[in-house]
Design a protein around this motif. Structure first.
Motif, PDB file in Angstrom:
ATOM      1  N   ASP A 145       0.830  -1.203   0.000  1.00 22.39           N
ATOM      2  CA  ASP A 145       0.000   0.000   0.000  1.00 22.39           C
ATOM      3  C   ASP A 145       0.868   1.258   0.000  1.00 22.39           C
ATOM      4  O   ASP A 145       0.584   2.221  -0.727  1.00 22.39           O
ATOM      5  N   LYS A 146       1.937   1.231   0.774  1.00 21.04           N
ATOM      6  CA  LYS A 146       2.836   2.386   0.832  1.00 21.04           C
ATOM      7  C   LYS A 146       3.551   2.568  -0.500  1.00 21.04           C
ATOM      8  O   LYS A 146       3.726   3.710  -0.974  1.00 21.04           O
ATOM      9  N   CYS A 147       3.964   1.464  -1.112  1.00 18.04           N
ATOM     10  CA  CYS A 147       4.626   1.532  -2.422  1.00 18.04           C
ATOM     11  C   CYS A 147       3.737   2.226  -3.451  1.00 18.04           C
ATOM     12  O   CYS A 147       4.215   3.002  -4.279  1.00 18.04           O
ATOM     13  N   LEU A 148       2.441   1.948  -3.372  1.00 19.65           N
ATOM     14  CA  LEU A 148       1.503   2.410  -4.390  1.00 19.65           C
ATOM     15  C   LEU A 148       0.923   3.798  -4.120  1.00 19.65           C
ATOM     16  O   LEU A 148       0.061   4.253  -4.862  1.00 19.65           O
ATOM     17  N   GLN A 149       1.408   4.473  -3.105  1.00 20.64           N
ATOM     18  CA  GLN A 149       0.807   5.762  -2.774  1.00 20.64           C
ATOM     19  C   GLN A 149       1.153   6.852  -3.788  1.00 20.64           C
ATOM     20  O   GLN A 149       0.433   7.852  -3.895  1.00 20.64           O
ATOM     21  N   ASP A 150       2.232   6.660  -4.549  1.00 16.69           N
ATOM     22  CA  ASP A 150       2.626   7.698  -5.506  1.00 16.69           C
ATOM     23  C   ASP A 150       2.811   7.159  -6.916  1.00 16.69           C
ATOM     24  O   ASP A 150       3.484   7.772  -7.737  1.00 16.69           O
ATOM     25  N   ARG A 151       2.208   6.001  -7.211  1.00 17.65           N
ATOM     26  CA  ARG A 151       2.366   5.421  -8.537  1.00 17.65           C
ATOM     27  C   ARG A 151       1.153   4.572  -8.886  1.00 17.65           C
ATOM     28  O   ARG A 151       0.471   4.055  -7.997  1.00 17.65           O
ATOM     29  N   GLU A 152       0.916   4.420 -10.165  1.00 20.31           N
ATOM     30  CA  GLU A 152      -0.255   3.659 -10.606  1.00 20.31           C
ATOM     31  C   GLU A 152      -0.052   2.167 -10.450  1.00 20.31           C
ATOM     32  O   GLU A 152      -0.970   1.438 -10.050  1.00 20.31           O
ATOM     33  N   ILE A 169      -3.220 -11.483  -4.199  1.00 22.00           N
ATOM     34  CA  ILE A 169      -4.130 -10.573  -3.500  1.00 22.00           C
ATOM     35  C   ILE A 169      -5.585 -10.946  -3.777  1.00 22.00           C
ATOM     36  O   ILE A 169      -6.481 -10.587  -3.007  1.00 22.00           O
ATOM     37  N   VAL A 170      -5.830 -11.677  -4.851  1.00 26.35           N
ATOM     38  CA  VAL A 170      -7.201 -12.062  -5.190  1.00 26.35           C
ATOM     39  C   VAL A 170      -7.930 -12.717  -4.001  1.00 26.35           C
ATOM     40  O   VAL A 170      -9.060 -12.333  -3.671  1.00 26.35           O
ATOM     41  N   PRO A 171      -7.317 -13.673  -3.292  1.00 22.76           N
ATOM     42  CA  PRO A 171      -8.021 -14.292  -2.158  1.00 22.76           C
ATOM     43  C   PRO A 171      -7.850 -13.524  -0.842  1.00 22.76           C
ATOM     44  O   PRO A 171      -7.660 -14.113   0.222  1.00 22.76           O
ATOM     45  N   HIS A 172      -7.928 -12.186  -0.894  1.00 24.10           N
ATOM     46  CA  HIS A 172      -7.657 -11.391   0.311  1.00 24.10           C
ATOM     47  C   HIS A 172      -8.646 -11.675   1.438  1.00 24.10           C
ATOM     48  O   HIS A 172      -8.285 -11.610   2.618  1.00 24.10           O
ATOM     49  N   GLN A 173      -9.887 -11.991   1.093  1.00 25.95           N
ATOM     50  CA  GLN A 173     -10.854 -12.283   2.145  1.00 25.95           C
ATOM     51  C   GLN A 173     -10.491 -13.566   2.889  1.00 25.95           C
ATOM     52  O   GLN A 173     -10.609 -13.639   4.117  1.00 25.95           O
ATOM     53  N   GLN A 174     -10.034 -14.570   2.158  1.00 27.41           N
ATOM     54  CA  GLN A 174      -9.593 -15.804   2.791  1.00 27.41           C
ATOM     55  C   GLN A 174      -8.377 -15.562   3.680  1.00 27.41           C
ATOM     56  O   GLN A 174      -8.148 -16.306   4.634  1.00 27.41           O
ATOM     57  N   GLN A 175      -7.606 -14.548   3.333  1.00 22.19           N
ATOM     58  CA  GLN A 175      -6.417 -14.204   4.120  1.00 22.19           C
ATOM     59  C   GLN A 175      -6.749 -13.307   5.305  1.00 22.19           C
ATOM     60  O   GLN A 175      -5.863 -12.845   6.005  1.00 22.19           O
ATOM     61  N   GLN A 176      -8.047 -13.036   5.494  1.00 18.98           N
ATOM     62  CA  GLN A 176      -8.546 -12.203   6.596  1.00 18.98           C
ATOM     63  C   GLN A 176      -8.036 -10.763   6.482  1.00 18.98           C
ATOM     64  O   GLN A 176      -7.629 -10.145   7.471  1.00 18.98           O
ATOM     65  N   GLN A 177      -8.075 -10.256   5.232  1.00 21.86           N
ATOM     66  CA  GLN A 177      -7.652  -8.886   4.980  1.00 21.86           C
ATOM     67  C   GLN A 177      -8.797  -8.104   4.344  1.00 21.86           C
ATOM     68  O   GLN A 177      -9.545  -8.631   3.523  1.00 21.86           O
ATOM     69  N   ASN A 178      -8.914  -6.837   4.743  1.00 20.81           N
ATOM     70  CA  ASN A 178      -9.932  -5.941   4.217  1.00 20.81           C
ATOM     71  C   ASN A 178      -9.235  -4.856   3.400  1.00 20.81           C
ATOM     72  O   ASN A 178      -8.486  -4.043   3.950  1.00 20.81           O
ATOM     73  N   LEU A 179      -9.472  -4.850   2.100  1.00 21.23           N
ATOM     74  CA  LEU A 179      -8.790  -3.891   1.238  1.00 21.23           C
ATOM     75  C   LEU A 179      -9.171  -2.445   1.529  1.00 21.23           C
ATOM     76  O   LEU A 179      -8.453  -1.525   1.130  1.00 21.23           O
ATOM     77  N   GLU A 180     -10.276  -2.230   2.242  1.00 18.80           N
ATOM     78  CA  GLU A 180     -10.659  -0.864   2.602  1.00 18.80           C
ATOM     79  C   GLU A 180      -9.612  -0.219   3.500  1.00 18.80           C
ATOM     80  O   GLU A 180      -9.496   1.017   3.545  1.00 18.80           O
ATOM     81  N   TYR A 181      -8.851  -1.035   4.220  1.00 18.59           N
ATOM     82  CA  TYR A 181      -7.795  -0.501   5.083  1.00 18.59           C
ATOM     83  C   TYR A 181      -6.535  -0.155   4.301  1.00 18.59           C
ATOM     84  O   TYR A 181      -5.594   0.418   4.866  1.00 18.59           O
ATOM     85  N   PHE A 182      -6.492  -0.516   3.030  1.00 15.34           N
ATOM     86  CA  PHE A 182      -5.317  -0.294   2.193  1.00 15.34           C
ATOM     87  C   PHE A 182      -5.771   0.396   0.899  1.00 15.34           C
ATOM     88  O   PHE A 182      -5.858  -0.229  -0.159  1.00 15.34           O
ATOM     89  N   PRO A 183      -6.090   1.683   0.957  1.00 20.02           N
ATOM     90  CA  PRO A 183      -6.730   2.354  -0.186  1.00 20.02           C
ATOM     91  C   PRO A 183      -5.902   2.360  -1.460  1.00 20.02           C
ATOM     92  O   PRO A 183      -6.456   2.251  -2.561  1.00 20.02           O
ATOM     93  N   ASN A 184      -4.585   2.504  -1.341  1.00 22.72           N
ATOM     94  CA  ASN A 184      -3.745   2.502  -2.541  1.00 22.72           C
ATOM     95  C   ASN A 184      -3.700   1.106  -3.166  1.00 22.72           C
ATOM     96  O   ASN A 184      -3.768   0.964  -4.398  1.00 22.72           O
TER      97      ASN A 184
END
Length: 228
Positions: A145-152, A169-184
């Motif tokens: 997320d930090k890497c992507l803060q200034d680049r596409e 990253i596709v199975p992020h829900q299975q990994q118990q991760q919420n992409l809303e917490y990582f906006p970039n």
């Protein structure tokens, strides 16, 4: 023509994404890892580590005999160099891609793989192990997320680094991760997800109708491997 030895895993998806992006001709050779086909002698000649994906390129750039390659990162590098796409030619740009490709191969993939194992497939729930790998997944998502803060894209321009990371990253829900917490990361994920070649790669996977990989019998094959 490229023969792709493949199963519907994140590492397998990396290569179909590249091949669809590059519009290269390829033939999928399914290797059912749940049935132990990765241990067949003919496949081990191509992939001695008994893992998919692997390829045989029947038209290598040097004009020589067909070349076989195993390890998804090595395959991506080979294909990028073969067609001179998705990998910068200048040293700084190339190293930017390479470091993130190695980050995926050495960190993101193995750690998220352990997350999948202990959260979903282990015969007993081990809270310490689950928490350890869920937290490490969260840390790695934060790095991205930090890497992507200034680049596409991960290495500024779309490259094999994005192709390597996205399927994990596709199975992020299975990994118990919420992409809303990582906006970039979320913005990048949706951009890659909407690429026609990526959609085609995943559509091919669905159409193969391989069925469930993980059964009680397949767990014995996949998770109890010793010296053979």
């Amino acid at each position: 023509m490229i023969d792709l030895y493949y199963w519907t895993t994140p590492n397998g998806h990396k290569i179909t994404i590249f091949l669809e992006e590059a519009q290269l001709n390829y033939d999928i050779k399914l290797v059912n890892i749940g049935k132990g086909e990765q241990f067949y002698p003919d496949f081990l000649k191509i992939s001695p580590n008994n893992r998919i994906p692997a390829i045989i390129d029947h038209s290598p750039v040097d004009g020589g005999e067909p070349i076989s390659i195993f390890e998804s990162g090595a395959i991506l590098l080979y294909l990028a160099k073969k067609i001179n796409q998705f990998l910068p030619t200048d040293i700084r740009g190339e190293m930017e891609v390479m470091q993130w490709l190695f980050w995926q191969m050495g960190g993101l993939g193995p750690m998220l793989g352990q997350n999948h194992h202990f959260s979903q497939y282990a015969p007993e729930k081990v809270p310490y192990a689950i928490n350890r790998y869920v937290k490490e997944t969260e840390r790695l998502y934060g790095v991205l997320d930090k890497c992507l803060q200034d680049r596409e894209y991960i290495a500024k321009d779309y490259s094999i680094a994005d192709m390597a990371v996205y399927p994990w990253i596709v199975p992020h829900q299975q990994q118990q991760q919420n992409l809303e917490y990582f906006p970039n990361l979320k913005r990048w994920f949706e951009a890659v997800q909407n690429r026609p070649a990526v959609q085609k790669a995943y559509e091919i996977s669905k159409n193969l109708k391989t069925g469930a990989t993980i059964t009680e019998e397949s767990k014995k094959i996949l998770f109890n491997q010793g010296r053979r």
